[in-house]
Design a protein around this motif. Structure first.
Motif: not given
Length: 171
Positions: A90-114
């Motif tokens: 998956n990492r190989r396909h993603l990085s070779a076939r398009g622009t990869v954007v990492y949406l980074c978030t904190s664990v605290e934000q993840q807990l609130a959203r999920t």
């Protein structure tokens, strides 16, 4: 945009990949796909059911096949599942076939959203915060390894993130 003109959103659950992906695809006037939704449609079952019946490894097999097919499409925005980076293919396909954007978030934000989301099998446990911290430790280096763009989503309006991504992608 590079290569296939596609944008692939990666990051942990609750980072906003689906929300931002839908908005970004509308702005760029390209088709949007959510790899988890594609897997559910193909199986006729939701992700928790797939995890229950086939385990995480069965789900990851299905995910790898979907990622291979979706990343071969041109001019799309793709929101991936949080664990997509755990498989090297998956990492190989993603990085070779398009622009990869990492949406980074904190664990605290993840807990609130999920917090109320029952559709996340990995969080159906006694201590979801511990699980999210462990997942972050394992996955963050892999997200960073293949990311062309890293953007923080904590406390940021999805529309602001989309405008910033448009600027970075075109720049």
């Amino acid at each position: 945009m590079k290569r296939s003109q596609s944008v692939f959103l990666i990051g942990p659950m609750g980072a906003g990949k689906s929300t931002i992906g839908r908005l970004l695809s509308a702005e760029l006037k390209v088709e949007f796909f959510d790899s988890d939704k594609v897997i559910e449609e193909r199986c006729g079952a939701n992700i928790p059911w797939i995890f229950d019946m086939e385990g995480e490894s069965g789900f990851r097999e299905r995910e790898e096949q979907a990622i291979d097919e979706l990343t071969q499409m041109s001019s799309i925005v793709l929101a991936t599942g949080g664990g997509v980076v755990m498989r090297e293919a998956n990492r190989r396909h993603l990085s070779a076939r398009g622009t990869v954007v990492y949406l980074c978030t904190s664990v605290e934000q993840q807990l609130a959203r999920t917090a109320k989301d029952k559709n996340r099998p990995l969080l159906q446990a006694e201590n979801p915060e511990r699980i999210l911290r462990d997942l972050f430790s394992a996955r963050d280096p892999l997200y960073r390894e293949i990311a062309d763009i890293i953007i923080e989503t904590d406390q940021r309006n999805p529309r602001w993130v989309v405008q910033e991504l448009k600027r970075l992608i075109k720049g």
